[in-house]
Design a protein around this motif. Structure first.
Motif, PDB file in Angstrom:
ATOM      1  N   PRO A 121       0.536   0.102   3.899  1.00  0.00           N
ATOM      2  CA  PRO A 121      -0.562   1.066   3.833  1.00  0.00           C
ATOM      3  C   PRO A 121      -1.703   0.566   2.958  1.00  0.00           C
ATOM      4  O   PRO A 121      -1.468  -0.105   1.943  1.00  0.00           O
ATOM      5  N   PRO A 122      -2.953   0.871   3.335  1.00  0.00           N
ATOM      6  CA  PRO A 122      -4.072   0.570   2.435  1.00  0.00           C
ATOM      7  C   PRO A 122      -3.886   1.295   1.106  1.00  0.00           C
ATOM      8  O   PRO A 122      -3.112   2.255   0.990  1.00  0.00           O
ATOM      9  N   LYS A 123      -4.612   0.850   0.095  1.00  0.00           N
ATOM     10  CA  LYS A 123      -4.486   1.411  -1.242  1.00  0.00           C
ATOM     11  C   LYS A 123      -4.712   2.925  -1.222  1.00  0.00           C
ATOM     12  O   LYS A 123      -5.607   3.420  -0.544  1.00  0.00           O
ATOM     13  N   LEU A 124      -3.865   3.652  -1.943  1.00  0.00           N
ATOM     14  CA  LEU A 124      -3.942   5.105  -2.116  1.00  0.00           C
ATOM     15  C   LEU A 124      -3.650   5.879  -0.824  1.00  0.00           C
ATOM     16  O   LEU A 124      -4.052   7.026  -0.673  1.00  0.00           O
ATOM     17  N   THR A 125      -2.951   5.251   0.113  1.00  0.00           N
ATOM     18  CA  THR A 125      -2.535   5.954   1.330  1.00  0.00           C
ATOM     19  C   THR A 125      -1.028   5.778   1.513  1.00  0.00           C
ATOM     20  O   THR A 125      -0.389   4.962   0.842  1.00  0.00           O
ATOM     21  N   ARG A 126      -0.467   6.527   2.438  1.00  0.00           N
ATOM     22  CA  ARG A 126       0.935   6.410   2.808  1.00  0.00           C
ATOM     23  C   ARG A 126       1.026   6.457   4.334  1.00  0.00           C
ATOM     24  O   ARG A 126       0.099   6.913   5.012  1.00  0.00           O
TER      25      ARG A 126
ATOM     26  N   LEU B 256      10.375  -1.188   5.140  1.00  0.00           N
ATOM     27  CA  LEU B 256      10.040  -1.455   3.747  1.00  0.00           C
ATOM     28  C   LEU B 256       8.536  -1.606   3.554  1.00  0.00           C
ATOM     29  O   LEU B 256       7.950  -1.042   2.613  1.00  0.00           O
ATOM     30  N   ASN B 257       7.892  -2.354   4.433  1.00  0.00           N
ATOM     31  CA  ASN B 257       6.448  -2.574   4.291  1.00  0.00           C
ATOM     32  C   ASN B 257       5.651  -1.324   4.617  1.00  0.00           C
ATOM     33  O   ASN B 257       4.642  -1.042   3.973  1.00  0.00           O
ATOM     34  N   LEU B 258       6.081  -0.541   5.593  1.00  0.00           N
ATOM     35  CA  LEU B 258       5.412   0.733   5.874  1.00  0.00           C
ATOM     36  C   LEU B 258       5.532   1.682   4.682  1.00  0.00           C
ATOM     37  O   LEU B 258       4.682   2.559   4.490  1.00  0.00           O
ATOM     38  N   HIS B 259       6.574   1.498   3.887  1.00  0.00           N
ATOM     39  CA  HIS B 259       6.792   2.304   2.678  1.00  0.00           C
ATOM     40  C   HIS B 259       6.163   1.638   1.451  1.00  0.00           C
ATOM     41  O   HIS B 259       6.415   2.053   0.321  1.00  0.00           O
ATOM     42  N   ALA B 260       5.347   0.593   1.693  1.00  0.00           N
ATOM     43  CA  ALA B 260       4.656  -0.145   0.620  1.00  0.00           C
ATOM     44  C   ALA B 260       5.634  -0.820  -0.329  1.00  0.00           C
ATOM     45  O   ALA B 260       5.416  -0.910  -1.534  1.00  0.00           O
ATOM     46  N   ARG B 261       6.729  -1.310   0.230  1.00  0.00           N
ATOM     47  CA  ARG B 261       7.713  -2.054  -0.532  1.00  0.00           C
ATOM     48  C   ARG B 261       8.014  -3.339   0.242  1.00  0.00           C
ATOM     49  O   ARG B 261       7.512  -3.572   1.325  1.00  0.00           O
ATOM     50  N   GLY B 262       8.912  -4.134  -0.325  1.00  0.00           N
ATOM     51  CA  GLY B 262       9.406  -5.285   0.429  1.00  0.00           C
ATOM     52  C   GLY B 262       8.450  -6.456   0.457  1.00  0.00           C
ATOM     53  O   GLY B 262       7.406  -6.479  -0.187  1.00  0.00           O
TER      54      GLY B 262
ATOM     55  N   LYS C 176      -5.962  13.502   0.417  1.00  0.00           N
ATOM     56  CA  LYS C 176      -6.881  14.517   0.929  1.00  0.00           C
ATOM     57  C   LYS C 176      -6.763  14.684   2.445  1.00  0.00           C
ATOM     58  O   LYS C 176      -7.625  15.276   3.077  1.00  0.00           O
ATOM     59  N   SER C 177      -5.700  14.128   3.014  1.00  0.00           N
ATOM     60  CA  SER C 177      -5.398  14.214   4.449  1.00  0.00           C
ATOM     61  C   SER C 177      -6.403  13.464   5.318  1.00  0.00           C
ATOM     62  O   SER C 177      -6.496  13.726   6.519  1.00  0.00           O
ATOM     63  N   HIS C 178      -7.166  12.529   4.728  1.00  0.00           N
ATOM     64  CA  HIS C 178      -8.009  11.656   5.531  1.00  0.00           C
ATOM     65  C   HIS C 178      -7.128  10.604   6.200  1.00  0.00           C
ATOM     66  O   HIS C 178      -6.261  10.012   5.541  1.00  0.00           O
ATOM     67  N   ARG C 179      -7.354  10.354   7.470  1.00  0.00           N
ATOM     68  CA  ARG C 179      -6.497   9.431   8.226  1.00  0.00           C
ATOM     69  C   ARG C 179      -7.183   8.083   8.461  1.00  0.00           C
ATOM     70  O   ARG C 179      -8.384   8.026   8.697  1.00  0.00           O
ATOM     71  N   PHE C 180      -6.370   7.059   8.394  1.00  0.00           N
ATOM     72  CA  PHE C 180      -6.809   5.695   8.642  1.00  0.00           C
ATOM     73  C   PHE C 180      -5.839   5.096   9.659  1.00  0.00           C
ATOM     74  O   PHE C 180      -4.636   5.370   9.614  1.00  0.00           O
ATOM     75  N   TRP C 181      -6.352   4.268  10.545  1.00  0.00           N
ATOM     76  CA  TRP C 181      -5.559   3.779  11.671  1.00  0.00           C
ATOM     77  C   TRP C 181      -5.517   2.258  11.681  1.00  0.00           C
ATOM     78  O   TRP C 181      -6.470   1.582  11.273  1.00  0.00           O
ATOM     79  N   ARG C 182      -4.422   1.735  12.190  1.00  0.00           N
ATOM     80  CA  ARG C 182      -4.319   0.291  12.431  1.00  0.00           C
ATOM     81  C   ARG C 182      -3.613   0.091  13.774  1.00  0.00           C
ATOM     82  O   ARG C 182      -2.593   0.721  14.058  1.00  0.00           O
ATOM     83  N   LEU C 183      -4.177  -0.801  14.570  1.00  0.00           N
ATOM     84  CA  LEU C 183      -3.592  -1.140  15.874  1.00  0.00           C
ATOM     85  C   LEU C 183      -3.433  -2.647  15.953  1.00  0.00           C
ATOM     86  O   LEU C 183      -4.375  -3.398  15.672  1.00  0.00           O
TER      87      LEU C 183
END
Length: 615
Positions: free
Chosen positions: A19-24, A45-51, A124-131
């Motif tokens: 995830p980008p900084k300050l997002t989940r 793990l990486n989607l959880h910002a670990r690993g 703040k519930s702002h959404r960011f996308w990656r494809l």
């Protein structure tokens, strides 16, 4: 001296999932032909910002990823193409819930797209996308693959663009994923509002996902470009002729492929490629490959394709990229994604995905760098290439047996802890074949000829799973090993994950995980890597005086929460009783001291709950 063309920039696949900084991660949908449990764990793990990009990470991080992403992530793969490699930790059993298998019948078609659609969200519930669209499977392959990464937001930004087809791709993946809080039509509508940013110099025309019975637009339409370049590790006779017709207006045509792909072509296919410069790179590694072009009868029909696609190898051990490019001056049109230069890919029989985009000098250089690394196939060598021999025919027979087993209606019957696998009929196997079967967490059992079922023995709750491993041996060929999900009746009890993670974590690991939730930061990670299975069972659990959970530390976290609204105490409260109780219930190797310390932790936390959480 003229400088060689500059390669495309490299990107570690698992790293781009973070995830980008300050997002989940709000949710993530993946499509692939084949998958390895080790890579699936690394992705979580990486989607959880670990690993790490090597798919590594410690055990408490892995437990946290399972909890956080259970109803948010799905990996959609071809049925029968989950790898059973030499490394399979027993905790991989909990990955069954993240996998959706597509029941395409590989004798005629395959689920073959490679894509990842990820939605991130901030506080703040702002959404960011990656494809991501590309050629890579969810395996440990080090073959040469290509991919395109797009980042999106609903806001208009400099250089952003609307891209057709992404809404349809998202809706299709969401329908297959069946996540509880993700409606396909709502997702499609939201994706229509997203503006996407491509790498500098690239303009994306469309993202096309096609499934069975929908024939896509061809990669070339009567091209009159000054240069044509095609990358494809697999070929077939019918599409070789079609390519010749599509590109007849271009005098400079280059095809980079593999010698096995050319060898499997008949006279018609080789004749169709006579106007191309033929170059070769190494074939992709065989373990975990994709079956794209396969014969439908015993006559020579298209060459086998992606059952040879790669899993394990050294850096760029073989060609696995698929690309169709038209170059005119400093301008290049590219079609790239999962589709090989085969009739099966472009006739609509397979499910495939492709990005259609344009680029400039940098993209031309990247394509030409790959061409420059390939070896010309001399005409004399082409004429001397032998047809397929007995060994390849035997390998194809083994693959056909795999398809039959993947198509068989199977059921896991559970009577308490006793498991049995059964089919509607006994598997039909050649006389030379030996088949073994077992839960992914347990030992294998022979499936005797003529038997409809196999008793798999007693399985403790912590090791129960619907992932079943198969091992098929035929004659002198190397054994084929793979896994599939098999419906289970009655379903596994709901606290399976608690039991599995409790067995998996040491007491120190549970401590690290709960402390991380309390402090809101990743710990130092003193635990073993998640994919390391202790030799001879669980290691000795260190005595734990619930360090980090003394009442003063809980009060410090409470004070921080009053200022920052972190909800850390509620997160720990939701997990602590459940997992400490599970460790006490399923921790066969707990010492007397450990049990006393865990009970003391429960008592300490009970005081904190009564005093702090009710305020």
């Amino acid at each position: 001296m003229k400088k060689p063309p500059k390669d495309f920039p490299g990107q570690a696949f698992l790293e781009l999932l973070r995830p980008p900084k300050l997002t989940r991660t709000r949710f993530a949908l993946f499509a692939a032909y084949s998958a390895d449990p080790i890579v699936l764990g690394g992705a979580l793990l990486n989607l959880h910002a670990r690993g790490r990009d090597s798919a590594g990470g410690n055990k408490s991080d892995f437990a946290g990823a399972i909890e956080a992403l259970r109803d948010r992530v799905r990996f959609i793969v071809q049925r029968g193409r989950i790898h059973r490699g030499p490394k399979l930790p027993r905790i991989a059993a909990v990955l069954d819930q993240f996998v959706i298998e597509m029941p395409y019948r590989e004798r005629s078609n395959s689920w073959h797209p490679k894509a990842a659609l990820i939605c991130y969200e901030d506080d703040k519930s702002h959404r960011f996308w990656r494809l991501w669209i590309g050629s890579r499977n969810l395996t440990t392959s080090r073959d040469l693959d290509l991919g395109l990464v797009l980042d999106g937001e609903s806001k208009r930004r400099k250089g952003s663009q609307a891209i057709s087809g992404i809404d349809a791709l998202g809706a299709t993946l969401a329908r297959e994923a069946t996540l509880p809080d993700l409606d396909p039509d709502t997702l499609s509508d939201e994706l229509k509002t997203v503006r996407w940013v491509a790498p500098e110099g690239i303009q994306v025309d469309s993202i096309d996902l096609w499934t069975r019975s929908r024939e896509p637009a061809p990669p070339f339409v009567a091209s009159k470009a000054s240069k044509i370049v095609i990358l494809s590790p697999f070929l077939c006779d019918a599409f070789a002729g079609a390519l010749a017709g599509m590109t007849a207006g271009c005098a400079d045509r280059t095809l980079v492929t593999t010698l096995p792909a050319v060898r499997k072509l008949g006279a018609e296919g080789r004749a169709g490629l006579s106007g191309f410069k033929l170059l070769s790179l190494a074939a992709p590694s065989p373990d975990g490959s994709d079956a794209d072009e396969v014969p439908t009868d015993t006559t020579r029909e298209p060459a086998t394709d992606e059952e040879d696609e790669g899993q394990v190898g050294t850096a760029h051990s073989g060609l696995h990229a698929k690309l169709f490019a038209s170059i005119t001056g400093d301008y290049i049109d590219i079609v790239a994604g999962s589709a090989n230069a085969t009739d099966r890919a472009w006739s609509g029989r397979n499910a495939e995905v492709a990005a259609r985009f344009t680029g400039g000098v940098a993209e031309i250089a990247g394509v030409l760098a790959i061409v420059g690394s390939a070896t010309p196939i001399a005409p004399a060598l082409l004429e001397a290439l032998p047809d397929e021999g007995e060994g390849e025919a035997s390998e194809l027979l083994l693959e056909q047996v795999r398809w039959i087993l993947a198509d068989m209606p199977l059921t896991l019957r559970r009577d308490g802890k006793l498991f049995t696998i059964e089919g509607e009929q006994a598997p039909t196997l050649p006389a030379s074949a030996r088949l073994e079967v077992g839960l992914a967490t347990m030992v294998m059992h022979p499936w005797e000829g003529g038997a409809r079922s196999v008793a798999l023995g007693e399985v403790p709750l912590s090791l129960q799973t619907d992932l079943v491993q198969f091992r098929l041996v035929m004659g002198d060929l190397p054994a084929a090993s793979w896994m599939m999900r098999v419906p289970i009746s009655p379903m596994i009890e709901g606290d399976r994950d608690s039991a599995a993670i409790s067995r998996f974590l040491s007491v120190a690991g549970l401590q690290a995980w709960l402390r991380e939730m309390l402090e809101g930061e990743a710990g130092a990670g003193a635990e073993d890597d998640w994919d390391v299975e202790p030799v001879g069972g669980a290691g000795r659990r260190e005595s734990w005086k619930h360090d980090g959970f003394a009442l003063e530390d809980i009060l410090t976290a409470w004070a921080k929460e009053q200022m920052q609204e972190t909800n850390a105490l509620k997160r720990v409260d939701a997990m602590l009783d459940r997992y400490v109780a599970a460790v006490l219930a399923y921790g066969e190797h707990l010492s007397t001291e450990d049990r006393a310390d865990l009970k003391a932790l429960q008592e300490t936390w009970s005081v904190a709950r009564d005093v702090l959480l009710k305020k």
